[in-house]
Design an enzyme around this catalytic site. Structure first.
Site, PDB file in Angstrom:
ATOM      1  N   ASP A 493     -23.524   9.290 -15.298  1.00 37.63           N
ATOM      2  CA  ASP A 493     -23.647   9.386 -16.752  1.00 37.63           C
ATOM      3  C   ASP A 493     -22.322   9.050 -17.444  1.00 37.63           C
ATOM      4  O   ASP A 493     -21.247   9.083 -16.828  1.00 37.63           O
ATOM      5  CB  ASP A 493     -24.088  10.812 -17.117  1.00 37.63           C
ATOM      6  CG  ASP A 493     -24.955  10.844 -18.360  1.00 37.63           C
ATOM      7  OD1 ASP A 493     -24.889   9.893 -19.153  1.00 37.63           O
ATOM      8  OD2 ASP A 493     -25.691  11.828 -18.542  1.00 37.63           O
ATOM      9  N   ASP A 561     -32.587   8.818 -23.675  1.00 36.47           N
ATOM     10  CA  ASP A 561     -32.880  10.253 -23.655  1.00 36.47           C
ATOM     11  C   ASP A 561     -34.183  10.539 -24.394  1.00 36.47           C
ATOM     12  O   ASP A 561     -34.705  11.647 -24.335  1.00 36.47           O
ATOM     13  CB  ASP A 561     -31.751  11.043 -24.327  1.00 36.47           C
ATOM     14  CG  ASP A 561     -30.582  11.257 -23.374  1.00 36.47           C
ATOM     15  OD1 ASP A 561     -30.681  10.846 -22.208  1.00 36.47           O
ATOM     16  OD2 ASP A 561     -29.567  11.842 -23.810  1.00 36.47           O
TER      17      ASP A 561
HETATM   18  C1  GLA Z   1     -27.005  12.849 -21.129  1.00 37.26           C
HETATM   19  C2  GLA Z   1     -28.102  12.184 -20.333  1.00 37.26           C
HETATM   20  C3  GLA Z   1     -29.226  13.161 -20.101  1.00 37.26           C
HETATM   21  C4  GLA Z   1     -28.686  14.367 -19.360  1.00 37.26           C
HETATM   22  C5  GLA Z   1     -27.531  14.976 -20.127  1.00 37.26           C
HETATM   23  C6  GLA Z   1     -26.849  16.060 -19.328  1.00 37.26           C
HETATM   24  O1  GLA Z   1     -27.434  13.161 -22.418  1.00 37.26           O
HETATM   25  O2  GLA Z   1     -28.545  11.042 -20.973  1.00 37.26           O
HETATM   26  O3  GLA Z   1     -30.269  12.571 -19.388  1.00 37.26           O
HETATM   27  O4  GLA Z   1     -28.277  13.963 -18.087  1.00 37.26           O
HETATM   28  O5  GLA Z   1     -26.553  14.010 -20.460  1.00 37.26           O
HETATM   29  O6  GLA Z   1     -25.772  16.606 -19.987  1.00 37.26           O
END
Ligand code: GLA
Length: 811
Positions: A493, A561
């Site tokens: 990420d 997301d």
């Molecule tokens: C980001 C990612 C999510 C999740 C969060 C965790 O927003 O896109 O899918 O992994 O971080 O903190």
């Protein structure tokens, strides 16, 4: 031969396209043609004609007043000789000035791709899949050299381009010396060096870009081109969710299946600039490369700078045509290693179920539930390490949190594997919280500008990936966690845009953004090349870094997301112009949706996610037995058609009405197709709907059936009272209990037709509109959808007409 050089002309041919250019008498590279494949000779007919001096232009040389760089279609244009369009280069050359004039010296054609040298990822292919042309040019006044590379991927109709600038001032190589006049050795400072530029005759183009932000990535926007510049640019430090680097140029009137469409993309994950400029002589300059924003890079004599690879395609079969080329290119020449062409597992991610609030017990319970649904890979997301109980602390400290996971990572991973699933883990290695052991030990590793305020994003700072010590730390710390627990999947990420860009270890701050990305590539390569079995899914708050550079390391990307299926129609639909379904992570989550509050049927959540790499991300505790049964059936269906969903020929349909969206994917062997019919907001008294399935054998006979899906009683509310034999409160306990165990069957249709008839379109059943209901009514309402599976009938001869049994199955 895909590349031929005859006299002064270069012909680059793919299976369906031709790209031609030639050297002019003054040594510039004149663009001639890019379009459907043509095998004609000579090429003069397509060249721009020059018989008079174009008014108000600067003549390059008094010996030929018709020769003005401003009015020529060019493959590359310097600065300072009368071409006033946007130049791909702006550099202070060793003579101290900004003028540059690159002319032809020599060329070479080699089979295969040519490796890049400076740490950038690139496309690749075997000698029988591609060949490369290198054209060497020189700026005579300074002896600075420019190499233009063209790699031609024949079967997938893609040509890539890149440029290398070499400060050869002071060098007396005889090949170049013949053409060079000056050359005291001295430094050269690049302020802009794009990967390529090409001038195309205007066809009333629209520039189609894919833009947005967090949870609304890659929405399509069409910009009609008029005089002047349209720019598609990112300055956030990543390829960004604001503007994906890929874009199309579609001629006036082009749609999904018709018209001339050019596609462009960049194998790069950092700041990019793409542009289309309609010049004053009806040529459209398209250029793409690293964004000049805050960019400055000095080359000492003998040093070189290599640009990322720019990708080009062309189709005369509309935007789907261009997308098909891009999809094949990504699957065949970008994604690499053990996971290339390999079916991706159905995963379960714990993030939306728990966020930071979990225990080992809760996780195991969730994992058991996931396993029972048919999930193949369990992913533990954020919150498993350090003091990571919220997004304010712990980033950077990848030691397992024993309070949450008493068995440690290894023990927990073993438990998951014992259930029969693979185990995957989340990291955010490029970031650090101020409240972390890493920051306390190495505050100098965080990106901050000295003497200025520090700006945080999601309560975190960016680690300075331009610094080799930071790179080494990440390689070591992530690598050792991966090896300790036999991890087979990583979600990598990156959750903030870069600000405060500055590194004390850099010789010049104009190198920051590009060096950061080179550092990232080095880290990814060092971690994942020795561990090819690991499936990497890259993520940046969802799709903040969905680009061809990341796809060279991570075969799939967490698309967004936002898992609301109606939002996903725009997001996945937008990305599908540039990237194949095999690389789009797509999850089913809860409803009402946590970001939009939209209540969508479970069937639609699956029907959209199935056109990507399927996953689930919700708290199973709150599902009824019936919902779990539906999910089990969804996963089984997906596995049965997984190759078609992930690697089939994906196409979009032009919406006949704004509230109807149609997608399809056809198996590569033509044996089946799956089509998605999606309705956004229902309108009253809906008209007739058609299902078209294209790309099948016109003479072959096929059977189309809907995927069985559930229609829950609560979709009807008080309407139930009209069909029940007894009077019951529709919101009362009896109906609520019945709704947990009983469902109606939704949208069941069966048709038989030839491929030709399916391409013309099959009329679907009427939609529900309140005036009656029988077994031929489709109950879609707002956000309803259906999947249609078309399978080839190998036993029977093609029918003479259309047969429609229209049988409705019992629930
Ligand atoms: C980001 C990612 C999510 C999740 C969060 C965790 O927003 O896109 O899918 O992994 O971080 O903190």
């Amino acid at each position: 031969m895909p590349i031929t050089a005859e006299g002064s002309t270069f012909r680059l041919d793919t299976a369906g396209t031709s790209y031609w250019f030639r050297t002019t008498s003054f040594g510039h590279l004149e663009h001639l043609y890019y379009g459907p494949r043509l095998d004609v000779q000579p090429v003069d007919a397509v060249a721009f004609k020059r018989s008079i001096q174009i008014g108000a232009t600067v003549a390059y040389d008094q010996s030929d007043l018709t020769y003005s760089l401003d009015a020529l279609p060019l493959e590359w244009s310097g600065t300072g000789y009368g071409d006033y369009r946007y130049s791909p280069i702006e550099a202070r050359l060793p003579d101290g000035g900004f003028a540059s004039d690159f002319t032809y010296v020599s060329h070479e054609i080699v089979p295969g791709d040519t490796p890049m040298l400076d740490g950038l990822p690139s496309s690749y292919g075997t000698d029988d899949q591609c060949s490369t042309l290198r054209v060497d040019l020189v700026d005579a006044a300074t002896a600075v050299r420019l190499q233009l590379f063209y790699t031609v991927y024949d079967a997938v109709d893609v040509i890539t381009r890149r440029a290398v600038l070499i400060n050869a001032s002071g060098d007396d190589d005889p090949e170049y010396a013949a053409q060079s006049t000056g050359t005291a050795a001295g430094p050269l400072t690049i302020r802009r060096l794009l990967s390529g530029s090409v001038d195309l005759p205007d066809r009333n183009f629209r520039m189609v870009t894919f833009d947005g932000d967090w949870i609304k990535e890659a929405h399509r926007h069409d910009h009609p081109l008029a005089a002047g510049l349209v720019a598609n640019s990112s300055t956030t430090g990543a390829s960004s969710n604001r503007h994906n680097p890929g874009f199309l140029l579609a001629e006036g009137g082009a749609d999904e299946d018709n018209g001339w469409v050019y596609g462009f993309n960049l194998v790069y994950s950092g700041n990019h600039l793409g542009l289309a400029e309609v010049g004053s002589h009806d040529l459209v300059r398209v250029a793409l490369g690293v964004n000049p924003h805050c960019f400055e890079w000095t080359l000492q004599p003998g040093e070189r700078f290599e640009t990322p690879e720019m990708v080009m395609t062309f189709s005369d079969a509309g935007m789907n045509g261009a997308s098909h080329h891009f999809h094949d290119f990504v699957n065949d020449h970008i994604v690499r290693g053990d996971w290339q062409h390999r079916e991706r597992p159905v995963l379960f991610n714990n993030w939306e179920a728990h966020f930071f609030d979990f225990t080992e017990k809760k996780l195991l319970q969730l994992a058991r539930g996931a396993r029972d649904l048919g999930v193949e890979l369990f992913v533990l997301d954020d919150g498993w390490f350090g003091q990571r109980d919220s997004d304010t602390a712990g980033l950077g400290d990848y030691d397992v949190n024993r309070r949450k996971l008493p068995s440690g990572l290894t023990g927990f991973a073993d438990e998951i594997r014992a259930m029969g699933m693979e185990f995957g883990l989340w990291f955010e290695p490029e970031m650090v919280n101020e409240d972390s052991d890493l920051f306390r030990a190495h505050p100098e590793w965080a990106v901050r500008a000295p003497g200025r305020r520090t700006t945080l994003g999601r309560n975190q700072l960016v680690l300075d990936l331009t610094n080799p010590d930071v790179q080494d730390y990440i390689i070591e710390s992530v690598g050792s966690v991966l090896d300790s627990a036999g991890i087979s999947y990583v979600k990598w990420d990156m959750n903030r845009h870069i600000s405060d860009a500055y590194s004390p270890t850099l010789s010049e701050q104009g190198r920051f953004f590009h060096s950061y990305i080179l550092g990232l590539y080095r880290v990814l390569d060092a971690i994942f090349r020795p561990r090819p079995q690991i499936l990497l899914e890259s993520c940046a708050s969802g799709g903040d870094r969905f680009d061809l550079g990341m796809l060279c390391y991570s075969p799939q990307v967490w698309t967004s997301d936002d898992t609301d299926p109606i939002e996903r129609l725009a997001i996945q639909g937008g990305l599908s112009y540039l990237y194949p379904p095999s690389c789009m992570g797509a999850h089913v989550s809860q409803a009402p949706h946590q970001q939009t509050l939209r209540l969508t049927p479970l069937s639609t959540r699956f029907n959209v996610a199935a056109f990507g790499v399927l996953g689930y991300e919700l708290d199973l505790k709150y599902l009824t037995g019936l919902q779990k049964k539906e999910i089990r059936e969804q996963i089984a269906f997906y596995k049965e058609h997984r190759r078609t969903f992930q690697y089939g020929r994906f196409s979009r349909f032009d919406p006949r009405k704004a509230n109807k969206i149609g997608w399809q994917t056809v198996a590569r062997d033509g044996s089946e197709a799956v089509s998605g019919f999606f309705q956004t907001l229902a309108t009253a008294n809906e008209g007739y709907d058609t299902l078209r399935v294209t790309g099948l054998d016109p003479a072959r006979r096929y059977t189309v059936t809907t995927r069985p899906q559930y229609l829950y009683l609560d979709r009807f509310g008080e309407l139930l009272k009209h069909i029940l034999p007894v009077t019951l409160d529709p919101n009362g306990p009896v109906i609520r209990t019945a709704g947990k165990v009983y469902h109606l069957t939704d949208c069941v249709e069966t048709y038989q037709a030839t491929g030709a008839l399916l391409a013309a379109g099959v009329m679907l059943d009427n939609q529900f509109m309140g005036s009656g209901y029988n077994e031929h009514t489709r109950l879609l309402g707002d956000f309803g959808s259906a999947l249609y599976v078309t399978t080839a009938d190998l036993t029977e001869p093609p029918p003479t007409g259309f047969i429609r049994p229209g049988r409705r199955r019992k629930s």
